[in-house]
Design an enzyme around this catalytic site. Structure first.
Site, PDB file in Angstrom:
ATOM      1  N   GLY A 198       0.935  -1.258   0.029  1.00 48.08           N
ATOM      2  CA  GLY A 198       0.036  -0.014  -0.045  1.00 48.08           C
ATOM      3  C   GLY A 198       0.765   1.267  -0.021  1.00 48.08           C
TER       4      GLY A 198
ATOM      5  N   GLY B 226       8.737   1.938  -0.316  1.00 46.91           N
ATOM      6  CA  GLY B 226       9.961   1.887   0.522  1.00 46.91           C
ATOM      7  C   GLY B 226      10.203   0.628   1.260  1.00 46.91           C
TER       8      GLY B 226
ATOM      9  N   GLY C 296       2.190  -9.570  -6.507  1.00 49.87           N
ATOM     10  CA  GLY C 296       2.574 -10.168  -7.744  1.00 49.87           C
ATOM     11  C   GLY C 296       2.823 -11.577  -7.568  1.00 49.87           C
TER      12      GLY C 296
ATOM     13  N   SER D 299      12.386  -9.727   3.087  1.00 51.98           N
ATOM     14  CA  SER D 299      12.455 -10.913   3.959  1.00 51.98           C
ATOM     15  C   SER D 299      11.522 -10.487   5.162  1.00 51.98           C
ATOM     16  CB  SER D 299      13.847 -10.689   4.696  1.00 51.98           C
ATOM     17  OG  SER D 299      14.108  -9.118   5.410  1.00 51.98           O
TER      18      SER D 299
ATOM     19  N   GLY E  79      21.274  -9.204  18.283  1.00 51.12           N
ATOM     20  CA  GLY E  79      21.767  -8.637  17.146  1.00 51.12           C
ATOM     21  C   GLY E  79      21.271  -7.179  16.853  1.00 51.12           C
TER      22      GLY E  79
ATOM     23  N   GLY F 213      17.423  -6.569  18.337  1.00 52.49           N
ATOM     24  CA  GLY F 213      17.295  -6.453  19.604  1.00 52.49           C
ATOM     25  C   GLY F 213      18.109  -5.523  20.258  1.00 52.49           C
TER      26      GLY F 213
ATOM     27  N   GLY G  43      16.741 -12.964  13.726  1.00 51.75           N
ATOM     28  CA  GLY G  43      17.178 -13.013  12.187  1.00 51.75           C
ATOM     29  C   GLY G  43      15.864 -12.900  11.486  1.00 51.75           C
TER      30      GLY G  43
ATOM     31  N   ASP H  97      17.443  -8.407   0.125  1.00 57.31           N
ATOM     32  CA  ASP H  97      17.287  -9.524   1.165  1.00 57.31           C
ATOM     33  C   ASP H  97      16.813 -10.926   0.738  1.00 57.31           C
ATOM     34  OD1 ASP H  97      17.740  -7.330   2.894  1.00 57.31           O
ATOM     35  OD2 ASP H  97      15.978  -7.648   4.214  1.00 57.31           O
TER      36      ASP H  97
ATOM     37  N   HIS I 292      39.636  20.043  12.950  1.00 58.83           N
ATOM     38  CA  HIS I 292      39.476  19.964  14.602  1.00 58.83           C
ATOM     39  C   HIS I 292      38.788  20.951  15.037  1.00 58.83           C
ATOM     40  CE1 HIS I 292      41.100  20.104  18.575  1.00 58.83           C
ATOM     41  NE2 HIS I 292      41.051  21.009  18.662  1.00 58.83           N
TER      42      HIS I 292
HETATM   43  P1  FAD Z   1      12.308  -5.342   1.604  1.00 56.85           P
HETATM   44  O1  FAD Z   1      12.542  -3.621   2.139  1.00 56.85           O
HETATM   45  O2  FAD Z   1      11.631  -6.027   2.365  1.00 56.85           O
HETATM   46  O3  FAD Z   1      11.191  -4.783   0.503  1.00 56.85           O
HETATM   47  C1  FAD Z   1      10.405  -5.810  -0.153  1.00 56.85           C
HETATM   48  C2  FAD Z   1       8.934  -5.432  -0.432  1.00 56.85           C
HETATM   49  O4  FAD Z   1       8.452  -6.188  -1.187  1.00 56.85           O
HETATM   50  C3  FAD Z   1       8.082  -5.117   0.586  1.00 56.85           C
HETATM   51  O5  FAD Z   1       7.515  -3.788   0.702  1.00 56.85           O
HETATM   52  C4  FAD Z   1       7.063  -6.225   0.493  1.00 56.85           C
HETATM   53  O6  FAD Z   1       5.529  -5.653   0.780  1.00 56.85           O
HETATM   54  C5  FAD Z   1       6.934  -6.506  -0.934  1.00 56.85           C
HETATM   55  N1  FAD Z   1       6.681  -7.721  -1.711  1.00 56.85           N
HETATM   56  C6  FAD Z   1       6.985  -9.080  -1.412  1.00 56.85           C
HETATM   57  N2  FAD Z   1       6.548  -9.820  -2.037  1.00 56.85           N
HETATM   58  C7  FAD Z   1       5.641  -9.277  -2.847  1.00 56.85           C
HETATM   59  C8  FAD Z   1       4.850  -9.705  -3.945  1.00 56.85           C
HETATM   60  N3  FAD Z   1       4.809 -10.989  -4.295  1.00 56.85           N
HETATM   61  N4  FAD Z   1       4.306  -8.851  -4.542  1.00 56.85           N
HETATM   62  C9  FAD Z   1       4.206  -7.209  -4.231  1.00 56.85           C
HETATM   63  N5  FAD Z   1       5.077  -7.227  -3.247  1.00 56.85           N
HETATM   64  C10 FAD Z   1       5.802  -7.889  -2.611  1.00 56.85           C
HETATM   65  N6  FAD Z   1      19.162  -1.954   7.212  1.00 56.85           N
HETATM   66  C11 FAD Z   1      20.055  -0.938   6.932  1.00 56.85           C
HETATM   67  O7  FAD Z   1      20.630  -0.978   5.965  1.00 56.85           O
HETATM   68  N7  FAD Z   1      19.951  -0.022   7.943  1.00 56.85           N
HETATM   69  C12 FAD Z   1      19.058  -0.021   9.006  1.00 56.85           C
HETATM   70  O8  FAD Z   1      19.160   0.780  10.017  1.00 56.85           O
HETATM   71  C13 FAD Z   1      18.124  -1.015   9.197  1.00 56.85           C
HETATM   72  N8  FAD Z   1      17.267  -1.039  10.204  1.00 56.85           N
HETATM   73  C14 FAD Z   1      16.121  -1.727  10.098  1.00 56.85           C
HETATM   74  C15 FAD Z   1      15.380  -1.932  11.262  1.00 56.85           C
HETATM   75  C16 FAD Z   1      14.518  -2.986  11.294  1.00 56.85           C
HETATM   76  C17 FAD Z   1      13.650  -3.228  12.526  1.00 56.85           C
HETATM   77  C18 FAD Z   1      14.477  -4.170  10.340  1.00 56.85           C
HETATM   78  C19 FAD Z   1      13.378  -5.153  10.468  1.00 56.85           C
HETATM   79  C20 FAD Z   1      15.224  -3.842   9.345  1.00 56.85           C
HETATM   80  C21 FAD Z   1      16.208  -2.798   9.274  1.00 56.85           C
HETATM   81  N9  FAD Z   1      17.099  -2.906   7.971  1.00 56.85           N
HETATM   82  C22 FAD Z   1      18.212  -1.870   8.061  1.00 56.85           C
HETATM   83  C23 FAD Z   1      17.225  -4.031   7.162  1.00 56.85           C
HETATM   84  C24 FAD Z   1      16.687  -3.348   5.824  1.00 56.85           C
HETATM   85  O9  FAD Z   1      15.190  -2.988   6.172  1.00 56.85           O
HETATM   86  C25 FAD Z   1      16.375  -4.275   4.880  1.00 56.85           C
HETATM   87  O10 FAD Z   1      17.605  -4.815   4.412  1.00 56.85           O
HETATM   88  C26 FAD Z   1      15.802  -3.569   3.563  1.00 56.85           C
HETATM   89  O11 FAD Z   1      14.676  -3.282   3.689  1.00 56.85           O
HETATM   90  C27 FAD Z   1      15.899  -4.862   2.293  1.00 56.85           C
HETATM   91  O12 FAD Z   1      15.604  -4.331   1.089  1.00 56.85           O
HETATM   92  P2  FAD Z   1      14.594  -5.186   0.045  1.00 56.85           P
HETATM   93  O13 FAD Z   1      14.200  -4.076  -0.940  1.00 56.85           O
HETATM   94  O14 FAD Z   1      15.381  -6.398  -0.366  1.00 56.85           O
HETATM   95  O15 FAD Z   1      13.436  -5.636   0.850  1.00 56.85           O
HETATM   96  P1  NAI Z   2      20.679 -10.375  13.643  1.00 55.99           P
HETATM   97  O1  NAI Z   2      21.126 -11.756  12.880  1.00 55.99           O
HETATM   98  O2  NAI Z   2      21.098  -9.242  13.641  1.00 55.99           O
HETATM   99  O3  NAI Z   2      20.668 -11.146  15.249  1.00 55.99           O
HETATM  100  C1  NAI Z   2      20.148 -12.220  15.811  1.00 55.99           C
HETATM  101  C2  NAI Z   2      20.776 -12.606  17.029  1.00 55.99           C
HETATM  102  O4  NAI Z   2      19.860 -13.833  17.619  1.00 55.99           O
HETATM  103  C3  NAI Z   2      22.162 -13.185  17.081  1.00 55.99           C
HETATM  104  O5  NAI Z   2      22.918 -12.547  17.913  1.00 55.99           O
HETATM  105  C4  NAI Z   2      21.899 -14.937  17.216  1.00 55.99           C
HETATM  106  O6  NAI Z   2      23.290 -15.500  17.827  1.00 55.99           O
HETATM  107  C5  NAI Z   2      20.850 -14.691  18.119  1.00 55.99           C
HETATM  108  N1  NAI Z   2      19.961 -15.733  17.793  1.00 55.99           N
HETATM  109  C6  NAI Z   2      19.899 -16.559  16.930  1.00 55.99           C
HETATM  110  N2  NAI Z   2      18.962 -17.690  17.340  1.00 55.99           N
HETATM  111  C7  NAI Z   2      18.694 -17.364  18.764  1.00 55.99           C
HETATM  112  C8  NAI Z   2      17.915 -18.253  19.730  1.00 55.99           C
HETATM  113  N3  NAI Z   2      17.114 -19.354  19.243  1.00 55.99           N
HETATM  114  N4  NAI Z   2      18.114 -17.756  20.919  1.00 55.99           N
HETATM  115  C9  NAI Z   2      18.718 -16.685  21.168  1.00 55.99           C
HETATM  116  N5  NAI Z   2      19.513 -16.051  20.451  1.00 55.99           N
HETATM  117  C10 NAI Z   2      19.145 -16.263  18.994  1.00 55.99           C
HETATM  118  O7  NAI Z   2      19.355 -10.705  13.428  1.00 55.99           O
HETATM  119  P2  NAI Z   2      18.159  -9.571  13.822  1.00 55.99           P
HETATM  120  O8  NAI Z   2      18.483  -8.482  14.975  1.00 55.99           O
HETATM  121  O9  NAI Z   2      16.786 -10.395  13.805  1.00 55.99           O
HETATM  122  O10 NAI Z   2      18.109  -8.576  12.600  1.00 55.99           O
HETATM  123  C11 NAI Z   2      17.778  -8.988  11.303  1.00 55.99           C
HETATM  124  C12 NAI Z   2      18.700  -8.303  10.271  1.00 55.99           C
HETATM  125  O11 NAI Z   2      18.023  -7.052  10.078  1.00 55.99           O
HETATM  126  C13 NAI Z   2      20.124  -7.925  10.858  1.00 55.99           C
HETATM  127  O12 NAI Z   2      20.836  -9.026  10.386  1.00 55.99           O
HETATM  128  C14 NAI Z   2      20.344  -6.923  10.011  1.00 55.99           C
HETATM  129  O13 NAI Z   2      20.762  -7.073   8.483  1.00 55.99           O
HETATM  130  C15 NAI Z   2      18.969  -6.023   9.673  1.00 55.99           C
HETATM  131  N6  NAI Z   2      19.014  -4.876  10.471  1.00 55.99           N
HETATM  132  C16 NAI Z   2      20.080  -3.853  10.235  1.00 55.99           C
HETATM  133  C17 NAI Z   2      19.956  -2.966  11.181  1.00 55.99           C
HETATM  134  C18 NAI Z   2      20.878  -1.607  10.921  1.00 55.99           C
HETATM  135  O14 NAI Z   2      21.562  -1.797   9.965  1.00 55.99           O
HETATM  136  N7  NAI Z   2      21.282  -0.891  11.820  1.00 55.99           N
HETATM  137  C19 NAI Z   2      19.043  -2.666  12.175  1.00 55.99           C
HETATM  138  C20 NAI Z   2      17.951  -3.825  12.372  1.00 55.99           C
HETATM  139  C21 NAI Z   2      18.112  -4.912  11.507  1.00 55.99           C
END
Ligand code: FAD
Ligand code: NAI
Length: 466
Positions: free
Chosen positions: A37, A40, A115, A146, A183, A186, A272, A313, A445
């Site tokens: 909807g 991003g 899709g 993801s 991670g 968390g 994860g 992802d 600086h």
């Molecule tokens: P997504 O952003 O997941 O986009 C995929 C899109 O595809 C979604 O909008 C979904 O609705 C759509 N879609 C799926 N299947 C279909 C379908 N069949 N038809 C139509 N649409 C569909 N990464 C960072 O680099 N920095 C951060 O600070 C950061 N913070 C994060 C915080 C949280 C809480 C989370 C959960 C993730 C964070 N990430 C961060 C990870 C980041 O959000 C993802 O790596 C990134 O969004 C991946 O981009 P993507 O385009 O591959 O997928």
């Molecule tokens: P993560 O992979 O960063 O961390 C998962 C943690 O859970 C690890 O420390 C792992 O050892 C632990 N774990 C796995 N199974 C477990 C279990 N059964 N019991 C206890 N601990 C367990 O995954 P997270 O935090 O869910 O984030 C997913 C992804 O989203 C990240 O890997 C990152 O790629 C992305 N992300 C990026 C951010 C950023 O760039 N600032 C912010 C938030 C998410």
């Protein structure tokens, strides 16, 4: 007759929308299909942006409580969580609408709906009102992202047992929050709720947090978070999660065999994320996924089908927005006959806690494992004038340089604004900089980035200020 496009992208996240815009810039007739909807993806709607908004506001709240210590007298600092959440939602709306504007500006056709593959070149789009449309694409890019991994098949109710999505929209501050997984999610979301008043406990399976990060940084990070009153239960396995009345009970056992039970009002499961390909109908076109459910691609993001690509992802590699964006641009350029490319050795990672943690390139553990000789340069923010001036002296910069060539192989920072500072090193490393190059570059600086220069000087033990 279905409308024909040069390229169709399924998914409007940072991978998909960036790819769509670049394809349009390259003169390709492009469609993007998104069912959420809003555009991003995870990043703008339920990931990077709302989490950074709450990290910023909760940090301000925390700082404001200590203002009186530095001579800023404000009485009665109160949290209005509802207002804070509305502010977060506003930031999300602003940015998602911005992407919609960019689509219009670049003449990308935006199809709202889910899709799925009808054939190698045909996509069916089902909109929320049940209407179905079919479109055709010479090239199709899977960018479906993801979703949070579940634990013991427990469904997220997003109120008491939450994924990051629920943790971004809680209606009240939990008295006690258990975070499962130490991670990225968390520790960022744990920090938010801890600052807003929750008693936050992290249960981590391993003996260290943020697996894959340079161990010295990870150890320092945990030390700092402990000082912020986040409690850690390491080498601990979750045995059972049960909802009990208003609470959630989590039974654990640790490496010593000790069993424990924790009660909390909110449990955040952040262990994860996994690739999302549900109902995409990949079977129909005989497209394989790997053991983790990710779409398999070659180095040009091509699947087994020559006109179908995948990015972000949903394929292997770090699940980061900027990685997805780089892949989106690379695949668009490859489709347009150019030589798109992503340097996977130099993808920065940033955790937006306070202080921030930022890293790029090899960790010390990786260098040891690969038998690469290295020198270490380190500099503490305690000795950086800007950090001391504003009383943010925690953390350090660590530079790893090749023993024989002095080429910078890895940079790891824990400290104020680390996430911004790492960009300097990303550029330097892309250009193959040596630590001497960094050491001889004039840094303004007083800035935090002087700590990078000093760490580079320290590679040859000639730092000035420590
Ligand atoms: P997504 O952003 O997941 O986009 C995929 C899109 O595809 C979604 O909008 C979904 O609705 C759509 N879609 C799926 N299947 C279909 C379908 N069949 N038809 C139509 N649409 C569909 N990464 C960072 O680099 N920095 C951060 O600070 C950061 N913070 C994060 C915080 C949280 C809480 C989370 C959960 C993730 C964070 N990430 C961060 C990870 C980041 O959000 C993802 O790596 C990134 O969004 C991946 O981009 P993507 O385009 O591959 O997928
Ligand atoms: P993560 O992979 O960063 O961390 C998962 C943690 O859970 C690890 O420390 C792992 O050892 C632990 N774990 C796995 N199974 C477990 C279990 N059964 N019991 C206890 N601990 C367990 O995954 P997270 O935090 O869910 O984030 C997913 C992804 O989203 C990240 O890997 C990152 O790629 C992305 N992300 C990026 C951010 C950023 O760039 N600032 C912010 C938030 C998410």
């Amino acid at each position: 007759m279905s409308e024909k496009f040069d390229a169709i992208i399924i998914g409007g996240g940072p991978g998909g929308y960036v790819c769509a815009i670049r394809l349009a810039q390259l003169g390709k007739k492009t469609a993007c299909v998104e069912y959420r909807g809003t555009l991003g993806g995870t990043c703008l709607n339920i990931g990077c942006i709302p989490s950074k908004n709450l990290l910023n506001l909760s940090e301000n709240f925390q700082k404001a409580k200590n203002f009186s210590k530095v001579g800023i007298e404000i009485s009665d600092i109160k949290l209005n969580l509802d207002k804070m959440m509305k502010n977060k939602d506003k930031a999300v709306t602003l940015l998602t609408k911005g992407v919609e504007f960019l689509f219009k500006k670049n003449k990308v056709s935006y199809f709202k709906g889910f899709g799925s593959f009808v054939s190698d070149k045909k996509i069916k789009i089902k909109s929320s009102d049940g209407k179905e449309t079919e479109i055709e694409g010479e090239n199709i890019i899977i960018a479906t992202g993801s979703e949070p991994s579940k634990m013991q098949n427990i469904n997220f109710d997003e109120e008491r047992i939450v994924s990051s999505t629920g943790a971004l929209s809680l209606k009240k501050v939990p008295k006690k929050m258990i975070v499962i997984g130490g991670g990225y999610i968390g520790l960022e979301m744990g920090s938010v709720w801890s600052r807003l008043g929750s008693d936050v406990h992290v249960i981590e399976f391993l003996d260290h947090i943020t697996p894959g990060m340079d161990k010295e940084i990870s150890n320092e990070f945990m030390k700092i978070l402990k000082k912020q009153n986040i409690k850690f239960h390491m080498s601990t396995k979750v045995e059972k999660i049960t909802k009990k009345g208003e609470n959630v009970e989590i039974e654990t056992s640790n490496i010593k065999g000790e069993k424990n039970s924790h009660d909390c009002d909110v449990a955040l499961i952040s262990i994860g994320r996994k690739a999302f390909t549900d109902k995409l109908n990949l079977e129909k076109i005989k497209l394989k996924t790997d053991e983790k459910g990710r779409v398999k691609v070659d180095k040009n993001f091509k699947t087994d089908k020559k006109n179908i690509f995948a990015i972000g992802d949903v394929i292997q590699g770090p699940m980061l927005a900027h990685k997805a964006e780089e892949e989106g641009i690379a695949v668009a350029e490859i489709i347009a006959g150019q030589s798109g490319h992503v340097n996977y050795d130099l993808i920065p990672g940033v955790i937006y806690t306070s202080p921030e943690v930022a890293t790029i390139g090899k960790t010390e553990e990786q260098l040891k494992k690969q038998n690469i000789g290295y020198k270490i340069g380190k500099f503490p923010f305690m000795a950086n004038s800007r950090a001391k001036a504003i009383d943010e002296p925690e953390g350090f910069v660590k530079i790893l340089a090749d023993n024989s060539t002095d080429k910078v192989l890895g940079v790891h920072i824990i400290g104020p604004h680390a996430g911004e500072m790492i960009a300097e090193m990303a550029v330097a490393m892309e250009f193959g900089a040596s630590s001497e190059d960094i050491a001889r570059t004039c840094h303004a600086h007083p800035t935090f980035s002087e700590a990078i220069k000093e760490a580079a000087l320290s590679v040859d033990k000639r730092q000035i200020h420590s």
